[in-house]
Design an enzyme around this catalytic site. Structure first.
Site, mmCIF file in Angstrom:
data_model
loop_
_atom_site.group_PDB
_atom_site.id
_atom_site.type_symbol
_atom_site.label_atom_id
_atom_site.label_comp_id
_atom_site.label_asym_id
_atom_site.label_seq_id
_atom_site.Cartn_x
_atom_site.Cartn_y
_atom_site.Cartn_z
ATOM 1 N N ILE A 151 40.600 51.603 42.799
ATOM 2 C CA ILE A 151 40.479 50.534 43.799
ATOM 3 C C ILE A 151 38.995 50.324 44.075
ATOM 4 C CG2 ILE A 151 40.924 49.953 46.207
ATOM 5 C CD1 ILE A 151 43.670 51.194 45.861
ATOM 6 N N ARG A 187 33.819 56.585 47.429
ATOM 7 C CA ARG A 187 34.008 55.336 46.697
ATOM 8 C C ARG A 187 32.755 54.469 46.703
ATOM 9 N NH1 ARG A 187 39.300 52.356 48.115
ATOM 10 N NH2 ARG A 187 38.123 51.091 49.573
ATOM 11 N N HIS A 224 47.522 41.971 36.060
ATOM 12 C CA HIS A 224 48.470 42.830 36.769
ATOM 13 C C HIS A 224 49.865 42.561 36.219
ATOM 14 C CE1 HIS A 224 50.098 45.262 39.980
ATOM 15 N NE2 HIS A 224 51.023 44.320 40.140
HETATM 16 C C1 GAR Z 1 48.450 46.759 31.869
HETATM 17 O O1 GAR Z 1 49.842 46.587 31.895
HETATM 18 C C2 GAR Z 1 47.810 46.086 33.073
HETATM 19 O O2 GAR Z 1 48.473 44.915 33.448
HETATM 20 C C3 GAR Z 1 47.957 47.165 34.126
HETATM 21 O O3 GAR Z 1 47.680 48.354 33.453
HETATM 22 C C4 GAR Z 1 48.078 48.223 32.091
HETATM 23 C C5 GAR Z 1 46.914 48.631 31.234
HETATM 24 O O4 GAR Z 1 47.292 48.662 29.891
HETATM 25 N N1 GAR Z 1 47.096 46.935 35.249
HETATM 26 C C6 GAR Z 1 47.422 47.209 36.509
HETATM 27 O O5 GAR Z 1 48.479 47.723 36.820
HETATM 28 C C7 GAR Z 1 46.379 46.822 37.544
HETATM 29 N N2 GAR Z 1 46.932 46.848 38.848
HETATM 30 P P1 GAR Z 1 46.212 48.716 28.758
HETATM 31 O O6 GAR Z 1 45.257 49.862 29.122
HETATM 32 O O7 GAR Z 1 46.978 49.020 27.510
HETATM 33 O O8 GAR Z 1 45.498 47.387 28.703
#
Ligand code: GAR
Length: 212
Positions: free
Chosen positions: A95, A68, A112
């Protein structure tokens, strides 16, 4: 006139939040310049939104690094090449280590899909239903060293309906995410945000009192 706020967006997959940020920018609602979009996944469908908008894209594939720390350093080098004022995590599903997060302290945002501090981690929609939450939602926050934590900039609540499945709930939350993220980024670009004692201030006031 001041130069526009330079933003680098990091994605891993679908990129619908990236698309909503680009749309807000193109509509004149978001005074920023997306300098680049970077993905750890060369096959991320969301890269097409950057291509369509003429935004440069780069791939930094985490699988090409031994650990990482090496990945994070390569990511920092690539991001900094674009001289961002703000780094936006938009569905970036790696992460990030302490050195990375410290490097971008106060200029690293994440979205999130939950009402943090409730439901950090993955599968938030299914867990909200399974655990009987009556409200769910999304949060935009500055990133600190704890995963899915950090000073909250904006939150939006969505009711959990008796007939909801993880998919129907996710779709309603996502629609709100698409409104939330451009708004939080605009506040940053307008220099209206500050962090004091681990809390976000908007125009000098705690956000929860003035972000409705
Ligand atoms: C979204 O719902 C975002 O909130 C989530 O991933 C999705 C991405 O959608 N993020 C997390 O879970 C971060 N912990 P997208 O690629 O269509 O924007």
């Amino acid at each position: 006139m001041n130069d526009p706020t330079r933003v680098v967006v990091l994605i891993s997959g679908r990129g619908s939040n990236l698309r909503s940020i680009i749309a807000a920018m193109q509509n004149g609602e978001l005074p920023v310049l997306i300098a680049a979009t970077i993905s750890n996944n060369a096959h991320a469908p969301g890269l097409s939104h950057a291509h369509a908008a003429g935004i440069p894209t780069t791939i930094i594939d985490h699988r090409h690094f031994t650990g990482r720390a090496e990945f994070d350093q390569a990511l920092i080098r690539e991001i900094d090449r674009w001289r961002p004022d703000l780094v936006v995590l938009a569905g970036f599903m790696r992460i990030l280590g302490t050195d990375f997060i410290r490097h971008y302290q106060g200029r690293l945002m994440n979205i999130h899909p939950s009402l943090l501090p409730a439901l950090p981690g993955l599968d938030t929609h299914a867990r909200a239903i399974r655990e009987g939450h009556r409200q769910h939602g999304a949060t935009v926050h500055f990133v600190t060293e704890n995963v899915d934590a950090g000073p909250v900039i904006l939150q939006v609540a969505v009711p959990v309906l008796p007939e909801d499945t993880a998919e129907t709930l996710a779709a309603r939350v996502l629609a709100e995410e698409h409104r939330l993220y451009p708004r939080a980024i605009r506040w940053f670009a307008e220099h209206r945000l500050a962090i004091r004692d681990g809390h976000v201030l908007l125009d000098g006031q705690p956000v929860q009192k003035c972000s409705q």
